[in-house]
Design a protein around this motif. Structure first.
Motif, short mmCIF file in Angstrom:
data_model
loop_
_atom_site.label_atom_id
_atom_site.label_comp_id
_atom_site.label_asym_id
_atom_site.label_seq_id
_atom_site.Cartn_x
_atom_site.Cartn_y
_atom_site.Cartn_z
N ALA A 282 0.83 -1.21 0.00
CA ALA A 282 0.00 0.00 0.00
C ALA A 282 0.86 1.26 0.00
N GLN A 283 1.94 1.25 0.76
CA GLN A 283 2.84 2.41 0.77
C GLN A 283 3.48 2.61 -0.60
N ALA A 284 3.86 1.52 -1.24
CA ALA A 284 4.46 1.61 -2.58
C ALA A 284 3.43 2.12 -3.60
N GLU A 285 2.19 1.67 -3.50
CA GLU A 285 1.15 2.12 -4.42
C GLU A 285 0.89 3.60 -4.24
N ARG A 286 0.95 4.08 -3.00
CA ARG A 286 0.75 5.50 -2.73
C ARG A 286 1.84 6.34 -3.40
N VAL A 287 3.09 5.84 -3.34
CA VAL A 287 4.19 6.56 -3.99
C VAL A 287 4.02 6.53 -5.50
N ALA A 288 3.69 5.36 -6.04
CA ALA A 288 3.55 5.21 -7.49
C ALA A 288 2.43 6.08 -8.05
#
Length: 257
Positions: free
Chosen positions: A107-113
């Motif tokens: 989820a954190q990576a998706e937020r950055v992406a």
């Protein structure tokens, strides 16, 4: 080990002669040393240590005997053999993590992406791709300070400051960045592990209660009559002071976390 593989008496004698020669060279280096950390003395010391160890092993294998002295080593068991006054050094860091909450990490990576066109979740958007996005966005030190936010669990870590003979040329070691991690060139190292926390807890365990007179209670009774006349709030201004931070900085963890 078979009898055929055992060292010969001649090999033991040769090893003894090598120790004698190394002793002479070490003494000569000490007698002509240029300072407290003379590299020639250090080299002679290392040679003496190596020849003495070889002789000790051969002596034990052939005669079941050992030499009556030990060669001192560094704190971690590895003697430093690098330059006495290094003009260049490397900082080598290892930090281990466990993925405790995969969905939080993703989820954190998706937020950055979602806010960065250059960030792309590869490997079907799993934890492997999420790690690529997060380490591409954040510095490793920031992830180390916020690892719980990314669903990670911190493991052991170590930092080595290793001396170099000379500065490396640009791009010289990029193909094999960790091949030159020689423990004998390490000037300083800082380790962080939960095992140190356990040792710290054992040192500061509370003492067991013991039977004895209640001095505080007796003292309270003796001065009970005076409390009413002198119960000034300023008298209690510093109650308990000096306890906070009594062990501040204990252990190795504070230097890296």
């Amino acid at each position: 080990m078979s009898d055929a593989a055992l060292p010969t008496v001649a090999e033991v004698r040769a090893a003894a002669e090598a120790v004698k020669a190394a002793l002479d060279r070490h003494l000569a280096a000490v007698e002509s040393r240029s300072g407290a950390k003379d590299p020639v003395v250090q080299a002679a010391f290392n040679e003496l240590a190596a020849t003495a160890e070889a002789y000790d092993e051969l002596l034990y294998e052939v005669y079941d005997e050992v030499i009556p002295f030990e060669i001192p080593e560094g704190e971690d068991g590895v003697p430093y053999t690098g330059p006495a006054e290094p003009t260049a050094f490397s900082v080598l860091i290892r930090r281990d993590y466990a993925v405790a909450e995969p969905q939080r990490l993703i989820a954190q990576a998706e937020r950055v992406a979602a806010h960065d066109r250059d960030a792309e979740l590869l490997h079907d958007g799993g934890t492997a791709g999420a790690l690529g996005v997060l380490f591409g966005e954040y510095e490793a030190d920031e992830i180390a300070s916020r690892y719980k936010e990314f669903g990670l669990e911190e493991g052991d870590s170590t930092l080595w400051v290793a001396a170099l003979e000379e500065p490396a040329e640009p791009g010289e070691w990029l193909a094999t960045p960790f091949d030159q991690a020689d423990p004998e060139s390490v000037l300083h190292r800082f380790d962080v592990s939960s095992v140190f926390d356990d040792e710290h807890d054992e040192l500061y365990d509370e003492p067991e209660e013991h039977d004895g007179p209640d001095l505080d209670h007796e003292d309270h009774e003796d001065h009970e009559d005076h409390d009413e006349d002198h119960d000034d709030p300023e008298d209690h201004e510093h109650d308990g002071a000096g306890r906070h931070g009594a062990h501040q900085g204990d252990g190795l963890e504070t230097a890296d976390r």
